[in-house]
Design a protein around this motif. Structure first.
Motif, PDB file in Angstrom:
ATOM      1  N   VAL A  11      73.471  -1.280  37.996  1.00 20.53           N
ATOM      2  CA  VAL A  11      74.170  -2.495  37.574  1.00 20.53           C
ATOM      3  C   VAL A  11      75.083  -2.915  38.722  1.00 20.53           C
ATOM      4  N   PRO A  12      74.943  -4.140  39.237  1.00 27.09           N
ATOM      5  CA  PRO A  12      75.783  -4.562  40.354  1.00 27.09           C
ATOM      6  C   PRO A  12      77.271  -4.383  40.037  1.00 27.09           C
ATOM      7  N   TYR A  13      78.037  -3.951  41.034  1.00 28.21           N
ATOM      8  CA  TYR A  13      79.434  -3.584  40.815  1.00 28.21           C
ATOM      9  C   TYR A  13      80.240  -4.693  40.141  1.00 28.21           C
ATOM     10  N   ASP A  14      80.090  -5.943  40.586  1.00 28.04           N
ATOM     11  CA  ASP A  14      80.948  -7.004  40.022  1.00 28.04           C
ATOM     12  C   ASP A  14      80.603  -7.305  38.557  1.00 28.04           C
TER      13      ASP A  14
ATOM     14  N   TRP B  13      74.246   4.717  33.875  1.00 30.14           N
ATOM     15  CA  TRP B  13      74.495   3.490  34.640  1.00 30.14           C
ATOM     16  C   TRP B  13      75.291   3.824  35.901  1.00 30.14           C
ATOM     17  N   HIS B  14      74.923   3.194  36.983  1.00 27.16           N
ATOM     18  CA  HIS B  14      75.671   3.366  38.230  1.00 27.16           C
ATOM     19  C   HIS B  14      75.630   2.041  38.962  1.00 27.16           C
ATOM     20  N   ALA B  15      76.391   1.932  40.021  1.00 29.33           N
ATOM     21  CA  ALA B  15      76.427   0.660  40.742  1.00 29.33           C
ATOM     22  C   ALA B  15      75.831   0.794  42.145  1.00 29.33           C
TER      23      ALA B  15
ATOM     24  N   ASP C  89      74.841   6.495  27.927  1.00 31.68           N
ATOM     25  CA  ASP C  89      75.407   7.816  27.659  1.00 31.68           C
ATOM     26  C   ASP C  89      76.405   8.211  28.734  1.00 31.68           C
ATOM     27  N   LEU C  90      76.001   7.982  29.981  1.00 28.08           N
ATOM     28  CA  LEU C  90      76.847   8.367  31.101  1.00 28.08           C
ATOM     29  C   LEU C  90      77.017   7.174  32.022  1.00 28.08           C
ATOM     30  N   ILE C  91      78.187   7.062  32.637  1.00 31.71           N
ATOM     31  CA  ILE C  91      78.313   6.053  33.683  1.00 31.71           C
ATOM     32  C   ILE C  91      78.994   6.656  34.905  1.00 31.71           C
ATOM     33  N   ARG C  92      78.623   6.101  36.046  1.00 25.48           N
ATOM     34  CA  ARG C  92      79.333   6.403  37.279  1.00 25.48           C
ATOM     35  C   ARG C  92      80.370   5.302  37.381  1.00 25.48           C
ATOM     36  N   SER C  93      81.627   5.664  37.088  1.00 30.02           N
ATOM     37  CA  SER C  93      82.674   4.661  36.961  1.00 30.02           C
ATOM     38  C   SER C  93      83.547   4.661  38.205  1.00 30.02           C
TER      39      SER C  93
ATOM     40  N   ARG D 137      81.687  -3.830  34.901  1.00 28.59           N
ATOM     41  CA  ARG D 137      82.718  -3.679  33.884  1.00 28.59           C
ATOM     42  C   ARG D 137      82.419  -4.574  32.682  1.00 28.59           C
ATOM     43  N   GLN D 138      82.044  -5.825  32.964  1.00 28.28           N
ATOM     44  CA  GLN D 138      81.776  -6.754  31.870  1.00 28.28           C
ATOM     45  C   GLN D 138      80.558  -6.325  31.057  1.00 28.28           C
ATOM     46  N   LYS D 139      79.515  -5.906  31.760  1.00 25.33           N
ATOM     47  CA  LYS D 139      78.295  -5.498  31.076  1.00 25.33           C
ATOM     48  C   LYS D 139      78.558  -4.267  30.205  1.00 25.33           C
ATOM     49  N   LEU D 140      79.380  -3.383  30.734  1.00 27.72           N
ATOM     50  CA  LEU D 140      79.711  -2.178  29.981  1.00 27.72           C
ATOM     51  C   LEU D 140      80.503  -2.531  28.717  1.00 27.72           C
TER      52      LEU D 140
END
Lengths: 296, 446
Positions: free
Chosen positions: B99-102, B64-66, B119-123, B105-108
């Protein structure tokens, strides 16, 4: 007709799917939230959630933001419920009298009800943009010359209620109009004829015939709108996000923030039960004191 | 009669079932136990794989990334980099989700609660301490045997954003900072020769810019959140908490931080700071393009945005004007982290290693993502880059926001204090004293 054996089961089989949905999507989350509200709830599966008893509930009543959000919620409810009921009644009376185009006007006023909260919230946010390019500011300053300079609609804690509340009223008028209209059609015409013979004018008929006759409907609409007012969330979340400085925060947005912003799910769940208790109490009081012998 | 009884029985039974399931589900367990369970499970899986060599099914890892769905970054990732990785690793498929930035966090959080995290996220670098704190992230320094080599290759500043309570949970993916953008056209009209070297030079622009028109401003920003005010606080020599992150009193309400806020307050009272900082007015990026704002601070992502939205306007970058504390800006950027819930940690780590390669870093650099691998700074590409120079220079002194799980709340306290000050609702010292006390309470909790 007597039903035997399997036949007697059939009605319940038809009821079953609805019941299952109700249990899965309403009862289970409700009970689960009750459970969460007495824990310092950890989000991840497998982590220890510590039982804290009523600590979350105690925190609700000592939280200054809770009291300010409660005040805001009450204020929002009073203003928008009054607005929706008054304008809804006026619209219903006008549409009821309209000889031609009744369906057209009915549809027109009902239109905001079926629009998406998200879309109209964003629309109102743009209309009330704080800069010169916001349509409302443009009209007030450049076209009508009513104001010397733009209002910071979304940046001023008091002005920010204007887009939120006007959206709440605008979107709800159609619904109360629809219900009132149905009630108006049930008032027997003879009553108006009798009133006319007794020399009653228009206002008199409204006050002494129409309003008493639709009283149960008025109470129904009042109770439903107050419940709706307490549940205001989408418009506030999208238009101001509770800002500036949490001055436009309402109970639901406060609750949402506790869970999804600060990960305090236990506290958020406790808030939701306090909110439910408030709504239940107010609705009960409304029905008890306003009913006076009529069935709601 | 009978049927009614049956129905009542049924209802009670289903309610009981619900209650039981509700109570059973969270089954309180001890954290340590769970962690070891997970490790054991992994070992078992490894054993199975090695003992029975089966025809390899490609494993799918989710990343996942934004990045914007339609952006050069996403296009580079999906069309060039992931295919290159999959070609080199035919047994791994990478599923990338924008995933849109705003909502990220909630979706995660929701997906983790349901046990189906990616598995991986760009946080965002600022989420890492919080995610580490709730046990969402795998410790790279423990599960990655070659971690030291990767750790040594990246800039220490961005790397530090992955450290929480002695463990390193991720690796930096890209970095950035905010620099001073000065509006050449407005400078020319106002008779200002060059961008300000010091904070006093900024204040000195006030009269000249105001002479251009009542609705022109020296400086603009989008709010009083930490990302906006920290470059001022730090350049003034102030800070928001002690180095050990135990208290804010004496720092957030210390004399240098107070001076920074007093400076901003005077700017807004003089009409030189745009009301956009209170949430009104034209936003900073647009106002610069429309010659309303003579200066503003922002990051390297503005160049591609300007190219598409304001192709006739040039961004001119300089270092943040210096004060007593120097020219200090705020570090931004993203880290790549491995979720504890990942079922394919080995495969995910392969992709994570790939993101640290020269190929990945340089390709993403073409889309405005600044590389984090130190040796790349000396490549011709970076040396000849049209705008990375100022950012790399600014990064040498830039600082990171406080790495603390309660950061979201801290930032909100800071935002509200800033609003109260700039709206003239509270005296500067009082507002900062109150905010410092609130943050003290947050920091004392851990």
């Amino acid at each position: 007709m007597r039903l035997h054996g399997f036949q007697r089961l059939i009605p319940y089989l038809f009821l079953l799917p609805g019941l299952l949905l109700f249990l899965t999507w309403m009862v289970y989350p409700l009970l689960r939230a009750l459970q969460i509200s007495v824990y310092d709830w950890k989000l991840l599966p497998g982590q220890v959630s510590q039982f804290v008893g009523l600590a979350n509930y105690r925190e609700v009543f000592t939280d200054p933001i809770f009291w300010s959000t409660l005040r805001n919620t009450l204020m929002y409810t009073v203003v928008t419920v009054t607005g929706q009921m008054a304008l809804g009644l006026v619209a219903a009376l006008l549409v009821h009298q309209a000889v031609r185009g009744r369906i057209f006007f009915r549809t027109l006023y009902y239109f905001p009800v079926i629009t998406s909260w998200v879309i109209v919230s964003l629309l109102f946010k743009y209309l009330f943009d704080s800069s010169r390019s916001g349509l409302i500011n443009y009209l007030l300053v450049a076209v009508l010359h009513l104001l010397p300079r733009e209002i910071g609609w979304l940046s001023d804690a008091r002005a920010a209620w204007a887009p939120i509340m006007s959206l709440g009223v605008w979107k709800g008028v159609g619904w109360s109009m629809m219900i009132f209209l149905a009630a108006l059609q049930m008032v027997p015409l003879e009553l108006y004829e009798v009133a006319s013979i007794d020399g009653a004018g228009g206002w008199r008929k409204l006050w002494n015939v129409t309003l008493p006759m639709i009283r149960p409907t008025l109470i129904f609409v009042l109770v439903m709108l107050v419940i709706g007012g307490f549940q205001a969330f989408i418009s506030i979340y999208l238009i101001t996000a509770g800002g500036p400085m949490q001055r436009t925060e309402v109970l639901l947005s406060h609750m949402y923030n506790q869970g999804f912003k600060y990960l305090k799910f236990g506290y958020g769940a406790a808030l939701s039960y306090v909110l439910a208790a408030i709504i239940a109490t107010i609705s009960f009081l409304q029905i008890k004191f306003l009913r006076r012998g009529v069935e709601v | 009669m009978k049927s009614r009884r049956f129905f009542a029985l049924f209802l009670v039974a289903s309610l009981l079932l619900t209650i039981v399931s509700a109570c059973v589900a969270p089954a309180p367990q001890v954290v340590e136990k769970v962690v070891t369970q997970v490790v054991e499970k992994e070992k078992q899986v490894e054993v199975v794989v090695t003992s029975t060599p089966m025809p390899k099914q490609p494993v799918t890892i989710v990343f996942w990334h934004a990045y914007n769905e339609v952006s050069p970054e996403n296009e580079m990732l999906v069309k060039t980099l992931i295919p290159a990785f999959e070609k080199a690793n035919p047994d791994i498929k990478v599923e990338s989700l924008a995933v849109p930035y705003d909502q990220f966090r909630q979706k995660l959080l929701t997906s983790m609660a349901g046990g189906v995290a990616p598995d991986l996220i760009r946080s965002d670098i600022i989420w890492v301490p919080e995610l580490a704190d709730i046990g969402a992230l795998a410790r790279l320094d423990e599960i990655m045997p070659d971690f030291e080599a990767y750790k040594a290759a990246v800039f220490p500043g961005p790397l530090s954003t992955n450290v929480y309570q002695g463990h390193t949970y991720g690796l930096p993916l890209d970095t950035n900072t905010r620099v001073w953008f000065w509006n050449k056209e407005m400078y020319a009209a106002a008779g200002i020769a060059e961008p300000p070297k010091t904070i006093d030079d900024v204040a000195a622009q006030c009269a000249k810019i105001k002479a251009l028109g009542e609705d022109k401003f020296v400086f603009a920003d989008g709010g009083t959140y930490a990302w906006a005010v920290l470059p001022w606080i730090w350049s003034f020599g102030g800070s928001i908490n002690d180095p050990d992150i135990t208290k804010a009193t004496g720092y957030l309400n210390g004399p240098d931080t107070v001076k920074a806020y007093e400076y901003l307050l005077k700017m807004i009272q003089d009409g030189c700071l745009s009301p956009s900082i209170l949430g009104g007015g034209v936003d900073a990026g647009t106002g610069y393009a429309q010659d309303i704002y003579a200066n503003y601070i922002d990051g390297p992502w503005m160049y591609p945005i300007y190219q598409s939205q304001f192709p006739n306007k040039q961004l001119h970058a300089a270092l943040m004007p210096a004060g007593k504390g120097g020219s200090i800006s705020v570090v931004g950027g993203e880290d790549i982290v491995l979720m504890q819930q990942s079922q394919h940690k080995e495969e995910a780590l392969k992709f994570l290693r790939f993101t640290q390669s020269d190929e990945y870093q340089l390709k993403m650099a073409e889309t405005g993502q600044m590389p984090v691998v130190a040796k790349l700074v000396d490549t011709d590409y970076m040396k000849n880059h049209p705008y990375y120079g100022t950012f790399l220079e600014q990064l040498k002194t830039a600082k990171a926001r406080t790495p603390h799980p309660a950061w979201t709340k801290m930032d909100e306290i800071l935002t509200n204090a800033g609003q109260a000050i700039l709206r003239g609702e509270k005296p500067v010292q009082k507002a900062l004293d109150d905010a410092a006390a609130e943050i003290d309470a947050l920091l004392a909790k851990k």
